[in-house]
Design an enzyme around this catalytic site. Structure first.
Site, PDB file in Angstrom:
ATOM      1  N   ASP A 285       0.771  -1.059   0.009  1.00 32.29           N
ATOM      2  CA  ASP A 285       0.067  -0.008   0.043  1.00 32.29           C
ATOM      3  C   ASP A 285       0.886   1.292  -0.063  1.00 32.29           C
ATOM      4  O   ASP A 285       0.409   2.349  -0.775  1.00 32.29           O
ATOM      5  CB  ASP A 285      -1.040  -0.079   0.949  1.00 32.29           C
ATOM      6  CG  ASP A 285      -2.098  -1.040   1.099  1.00 32.29           C
ATOM      7  OD1 ASP A 285      -2.297  -1.278  -0.142  1.00 32.29           O
ATOM      8  OD2 ASP A 285      -2.426  -1.404   2.062  1.00 32.29           O
TER       9      ASP A 285
ATOM     10  N   GLY B 100       0.608   8.921   2.628  1.00 36.24           N
ATOM     11  CA  GLY B 100       0.440  10.336   2.677  1.00 36.24           C
ATOM     12  C   GLY B 100      -0.668  10.809   1.797  1.00 36.24           C
ATOM     13  O   GLY B 100      -1.603  11.722   2.297  1.00 36.24           O
TER      14      GLY B 100
ATOM     15  N   GLY C 280      -8.270   2.702  -0.396  1.00 41.11           N
ATOM     16  CA  GLY C 280      -9.243   1.963  -1.106  1.00 41.11           C
ATOM     17  C   GLY C 280     -10.241   1.534  -0.105  1.00 41.11           C
ATOM     18  O   GLY C 280     -11.058   2.298   0.480  1.00 41.11           O
TER      19      GLY C 280
ATOM     20  N   TYR D 141     -10.132  -0.117   2.812  1.00 46.26           N
ATOM     21  CA  TYR D 141      -9.379  -0.254   4.037  1.00 46.26           C
ATOM     22  C   TYR D 141      -9.258   1.005   4.835  1.00 46.26           C
ATOM     23  O   TYR D 141      -8.671   1.741   4.054  1.00 46.26           O
ATOM     24  CB  TYR D 141      -8.338  -1.285   4.055  1.00 46.26           C
ATOM     25  CG  TYR D 141      -8.655  -2.483   4.839  1.00 46.26           C
ATOM     26  CD1 TYR D 141      -8.674  -3.749   3.801  1.00 46.26           C
ATOM     27  CD2 TYR D 141      -8.347  -2.712   6.128  1.00 46.26           C
ATOM     28  CE1 TYR D 141      -8.954  -4.698   4.370  1.00 46.26           C
ATOM     29  CE2 TYR D 141      -8.721  -3.972   6.716  1.00 46.26           C
ATOM     30  CZ  TYR D 141      -8.999  -5.157   5.967  1.00 46.26           C
ATOM     31  OH  TYR D 141      -9.417  -6.117   6.138  1.00 46.26           O
ATOM     32  N   ASP D 142      -9.321   1.027   6.112  1.00 52.72           N
ATOM     33  CA  ASP D 142      -8.889   2.420   6.639  1.00 52.72           C
ATOM     34  C   ASP D 142      -8.020   2.098   7.883  1.00 52.72           C
ATOM     35  O   ASP D 142      -8.310   1.047   8.612  1.00 52.72           O
ATOM     36  CB  ASP D 142     -10.253   2.949   7.215  1.00 52.72           C
ATOM     37  CG  ASP D 142     -11.101   3.542   6.253  1.00 52.72           C
ATOM     38  OD1 ASP D 142     -11.669   2.634   5.337  1.00 52.72           O
ATOM     39  OD2 ASP D 142     -11.574   4.759   6.348  1.00 52.72           O
ATOM     40  N   TYR D 143      -6.737   2.445   7.728  1.00 52.15           N
ATOM     41  CA  TYR D 143      -5.919   2.243   8.809  1.00 52.15           C
ATOM     42  C   TYR D 143      -5.903   3.515   9.908  1.00 52.15           C
ATOM     43  O   TYR D 143      -5.351   4.604   9.240  1.00 52.15           O
ATOM     44  CB  TYR D 143      -4.566   2.068   8.343  1.00 52.15           C
ATOM     45  CG  TYR D 143      -4.275   0.570   7.527  1.00 52.15           C
ATOM     46  CD1 TYR D 143      -4.166  -0.427   7.989  1.00 52.15           C
ATOM     47  CD2 TYR D 143      -4.643   0.931   6.096  1.00 52.15           C
ATOM     48  CE1 TYR D 143      -4.191  -1.579   6.982  1.00 52.15           C
ATOM     49  CE2 TYR D 143      -4.329  -0.282   5.023  1.00 52.15           C
ATOM     50  CZ  TYR D 143      -4.443  -1.546   5.803  1.00 52.15           C
ATOM     51  OH  TYR D 143      -4.250  -2.535   4.908  1.00 52.15           O
TER      52      TYR D 143
END
EC number: 1.4.3.-
Lengths: 677, 677
Positions: free
Chosen positions: A316, A323, A402, A404-406
């Site tokens: 990713d 960023g 996309g 996923y949220d980290y």
């Protein structure tokens, strides 16, 4: 508050409090015994003809809860549990263990309103004894003062018997290798200097070398040994009471203060630089901990080898840019009300600056945690508590790649720790399938049927951090303090008698000489892993260091070494890598990660097996999760987290929080979410 | 705020914000590039004669930080760093990767004030490509709409091309087993139904079976495959936007509401009973999770075999009693201001009730965590975020066993999880020794010299929980979902082509039939461990369950099996044990733990190897720490924690928090500790 959770819970708590104070018997079959009930139980046991022996001492009195099926039907039996509970009445019983006539007696006691009666009695004939009573311990602690050999031992050490206190220690069990004392209820006692004017920390001043054996039923010293005289450690610097460690205080909000620089990079996201902590015991000296820390890569391989899915092997950071994909943080939702926000700037493909607004937030977290505490216990004089609530400073970015949220946090803890945490949420990658029910499935679908026609595909997350630790300076070494089992050889310290203990563990210090020795699977043999500065020692000679404390999410890649995605991310088979600092080695998957072949990644660099001893070295740590989806992950995933803490370990001369001030009043953390009643 | 940590940090943050907005160049050598600087960098690269080819696209522009020694002397070089920084000026440079003429170009750019110049240029000749640009992806996403085969594929699926969107997926690398396309910068594209009126959850509606190959430099579709038609999952029930999932909402404070009973026992301390969660999707049905949960034992063996220490092998609950030793909680320090408190009562040795005041507290924790979130990303229309802040309910007791303080939390999470956590603080057990410096030590002192004349002795903590889980009913099974690596055999689903992927992992479902199969070392092979109710299934057929998520502190005993303390606590060699419910099996170390011999403990009971499949079963979980003391643990230890979370896994039909309301305004959690400025 309108919080249904608490609203409900409070009802129970209030009920329990009411019950506990009530003179009536309980309203819920699992309520603990009330004062009134305990009084009734005592009367019943003492009135029972089954155990005439006196004195009789109570060692355990507890609820003998009704049988599980009865409790369940009470609680859930009928559609209307409330109605049920008002109708059903279950037996109310207590289980009692008492000592009398040198035996352990068991009683079952029936409780009805304010009176009780013994239902059954048994004598325990096997090995073992019930819990100590406070009175056991207090009485035993009084014995040494009139025991001449002990008085003499104290005098030998230049102490006055009045300034010494002893504690009851269970003797454990060592079979035939220890004296049986005719099966008596025997404990050991060891002593410390107790002088609360000098220090509250009685445990810091042992009267080493002296051990007593006490028969608790006879309440007499039946064995005594004074092996050798050891120096009693000085009281100075051992106290922890606020009025003894200060003023000056280092403030109610906890030192060591941390100083660091927050940066932004379109590939790495947040970059923490030049983090150092203030050593208040060294006059507020700023001591270095971290030169640069950032997320180097996030490798996400999916586990479906089929035509449309086999290539889902994302890097990713290197392919999409953390960023560049940082989300604008939602005030009061992604970060609490007390947060401050930062923007970032990156270049669009036309080279023009693109503003990333509110992509970093910084806030203090008061989570109700305790930084340190101690309550001084029974029978040793002074009963008091010293407690310091904790607060941490969080730097947060949320990256949405996309689906996923980290949520990527760097948490600076008051003890001097830096904790890096990744929290996963967002949407699963889903595969359409023609099944609507698990029973239809015959083959491996490479995921979980999470709703009709939808597979949540199995996958991994490997979040690899670049942490250029500089512990109190640039040149560090990586230490494995291996925790290894040992047999008790019977070789004794001067004057020591052989002991029946057969095994223990000790710590074997190992310096990692080269990169190969710096690669660690933290799930294998137990070890404390440290970054130390070999040229900096504490006053008493320990190497100053920080140690790694993994906190969940320690998965490693299960892909075959010859598989292409694994060759690109071959560093994901160990959580820990250590390399010498090299300015060009920032990106674990290589500078050109997109369609990379593994010839320029962390594992490739490390093949040179460079020296990492007493060098400027970098820690690479991978937080890893095998993600088996469940229906709760649909349509959007509840957060799940993994973390690594790096914590001062012989870095400070003592607990750096020792001189923090106790709260003058409560930390006011009663929060509310806007819109709640 | 008077917080030195934040005070300092804020300075940096503010500086960075100021810098980022400034038209001047940076004030700190590690500050990220400003908008002004990026503009100047762009001009310099475009003006450079070194790369005449056009168009030129910027893929990465980042700070090329000064050499580490220069940054360090800037930051720490002189006694007065501030003075230094005002004197030193370090080179300010950027590193740029741009694509032009089908090549990846690297530039180093010098930045002086508002103008910049290219210092060096290189062409990347190896494998791999730079990060995608937003423009790469947006342009590629436009291609399918005018690509006849795709339009036909969409029509075959009864869809309108206007309601479909495609995303750029990196193709990874598979060596010679994939088409080389002459080394072109190639990606794959897959598509989903995009209809924001139907659902925001585009990932839930894949156009399965269709994969495109796109050359990003030529910006053309160069490969196309439509393997087979799969049902497009329905939009219904996939959305997560507040206005689509409600009203009705389940309230801003998050369901599933949890109901439980709080009890007290003089040996176990806090007892949580009859915990159930409200299933809001099932009309608020109360569904059972935990019948009884409590700390069964705390085994603390020390690792010094010498005469005065070998017997330090404590079973704190069974010998001293956790409830009897519960500390009165300090309001505002042990628990935050919003806590409510409970008393407990136990029997003294005379049988009379003893009041344990304020030994249990209950509070809501707002720690700035996020329950779930998603930001809908670039190029797919609708850029929006949905975020739900989290809150948990904590039940806390602090037990002080002589020198040690254990903070024992049961945390009820909004997602339906129960997290049990133990936090250790207090005072080390210390041994007096005649050494004042590490250099004097020649033998194994069985601990760390933590101050003059004082050894902090090595030891373990094993906190064993009795968790009688009843997942949606009494009869449960214990499942090991083993995560096992597989070779890609090339066996394909209908119509599927072989793929170059060589390995993956899948999940092998294993039911534990007997107690022996219920014993697990969680640090060995990877597996999801679940308690399921085999007679309860979700609508689509998954067994309802809860799974175990260990969070740190997974140590196991290293003592020899034939050593006496190990025989008493032999259950500490596996973190997980599962037994059939038996009312008499409460205490892992046996009812009579004091001087117990191991004949009546968890391991002894389990030797019968009873059936645990589809029975009323109990989980025994041990949180374990090997404690190597460090100087920071003196004179009082900073808190360190370990935990286990049991989390709904196919228990609910979907994310139980989906219908929670977003905060109307910020959760107001700005806390302050009384007395801070």
């Amino acid at each position: 508050m309108g919080h249904p959770v608490v609203a409900v819970a409070i009802v129970f708590v209030s009920a329990a409090i009411a019950m506990a104070a009530s003179s009536q018997y309980s309203h819920h079959p699992l309520d603990p015994l009330t004062a009134t009930e305990i009084t009734a139980i005592r009367a019943a046991v003492l009135a029972s003809p089954l155990v005439p022996a006196r004195p009789l001492f109570f060692h355990y009195v507890g609820l003998d809860e009704p049988d599980k099926p009865d409790v369940l039907s009470y609680a859930y039996g009928a559609a209307d549990a409330a109605a049920t509970s008002s109708q059903m009445t279950l037996p109310r019983r207590a289980f009692v263990i008492a000592r009398a006539g040198g035996q352990s007696h068991e009683f079952t006691v029936d409780i009805a309103a304010d009176n009780a009666s013994v239902l059954s009695h048994a004598v325990h004939r096997g090995p073992g004894f019930p819990m100590f009573t406070d009175e056991d311990q207090i009485a035993a602690m009084a014995l040494p003062y009139t025991y001449p050999p002990f008085v003499e031992s104290v005098r030998r050490r230049g102490l006055d018997v009045g300034e010494v206190g002893c504690g009851v220690l269970s003797r454990g069990w060592f079979g035939a290798e220890q004296p049986a004392y005719g099966g008596a209820r025997v404990v050991k006692m060891k002593c410390v200097v107790v002088d609360y004017n000098a220090t509250a920390n009685i445990y810091a001043r042992p009267v080493e070398g002296v051990v007593m054996v006490v028969d608790l039923d006879r309440m007499a010293i039946i064995g005594y040994r004074d092996r050798a005289v050891f120096t009693v450690p000085k009281a100075e610097g051992t106290d922890y009471r606020a009025d003894k460690v200060g003023p000056p205080f280092t403030g109610p909000a906890a030192p060591p203060g941390v100083v660091f620089h927050v940066g932004f990079d379109m590939r790495a996201g947040t970059v923490i630089s030049l983090a150092s902590v203030n050593d208040t015991d060294a006059g507020g000296l700023k001591r270095r901990v971290l030169y640069r820390g950032f997320v180097s890569e996030i490798f996400v391989p999916y586990m479906d080898p089929e035509e449309e899915w086999y290539f889902h092997t994302f890097t990713d950071a290197g392919e999409y840019g953390l960023g560049a994909l940082a989300s604008q943080l939602q005030r009061g939702a992604d970060c609490p009300a007390n947060a401050v926000y930062m923007d970032g700037y990156y270049a669009g493909s036309d080279g023009k600056p693109v503003k990333a607004e509110d992509v970093i937030c910084l806030f203090e977290r008061y989570a109700g945690d305790v930084a340190w505490r101690h309550t001084n216990g029974i029978g040793l004089g002074g009963l008091f508590s010293e407690v310091r609530p904790d607060v941490t400073l969080v730097v947060r970015m949320v990256v949405t790649v996309g689906n996923y949220d980290y949520t990527l946090d760097s948490e600076f803890k008051t003890v001097g720790s830096i904790k890096i945490m990744v929290s996963l949420s967002g949407i699963l990658e889903m595969k359409a399938i023609n099944y609507t029910h698990v029973d239809q499935i015959r083959e491996d679908t490479h995921g979980t049927l999470i709703t009709e026609n939808t597979i949540g595909v199995y996958h991994d997350h490997f979040v690899t951090y670049h942490l250029d630790l500089d512990i109190d300076g640039t040149r560090n070494s990586f230490i494995k303090n291996n925790i290894v089992p040992k047999r008790n050889t019977g070789v004794r310290a001067t004057g020591g008698a052989p002991t029946p203990r057969r095994s223990y563990w000790t710590v074997l210090y190992e310096v990692a000489e080269t990169e190969a020795e710096g690669q660690v699977n933290i799930n294998s043999a137990p070890a404390d892993l440290l970054f130390v500065n070999p040229s900096k020692k504490t006053k008493i000679g320990n190497e100053v260091g920080y140690r790694l404390i993994p906190t969940g999410a320690t998965a490693m890649s299960l892909l075959a070494d010859d598989d292409y995605p694994e060759r690109r991310a071959s560093y994901t088979k160990k959580q820990v890598w250590v390399t010498p600092y090299n300015k060009s080695e920032k990106w674990a998957s290589g500078l050109y990660a997109e369609q990379s072949t593994g010839d320029d990644n962390l594992a490739a660099w490390s093949k040179r097996n460079r020296s990492i001893k007493d060098e400027d070295i970098v820690l690479w740590y991978t937080v890893g999760l095998h993600h088996v989806p469940y229906q709760e992950d649909f349509p959007v995933m509840p957060t799940i987290s993994g973390a690594l803490e790096v914590r001062p370990s012989n870095f400070f001369e003592r607990n750096p929080l020792i001189r923090t001030k106790p709260p003058e009043n409560s930390p006011n953390c009663s929060c509310s979410i806007g819109g709640s009643a």
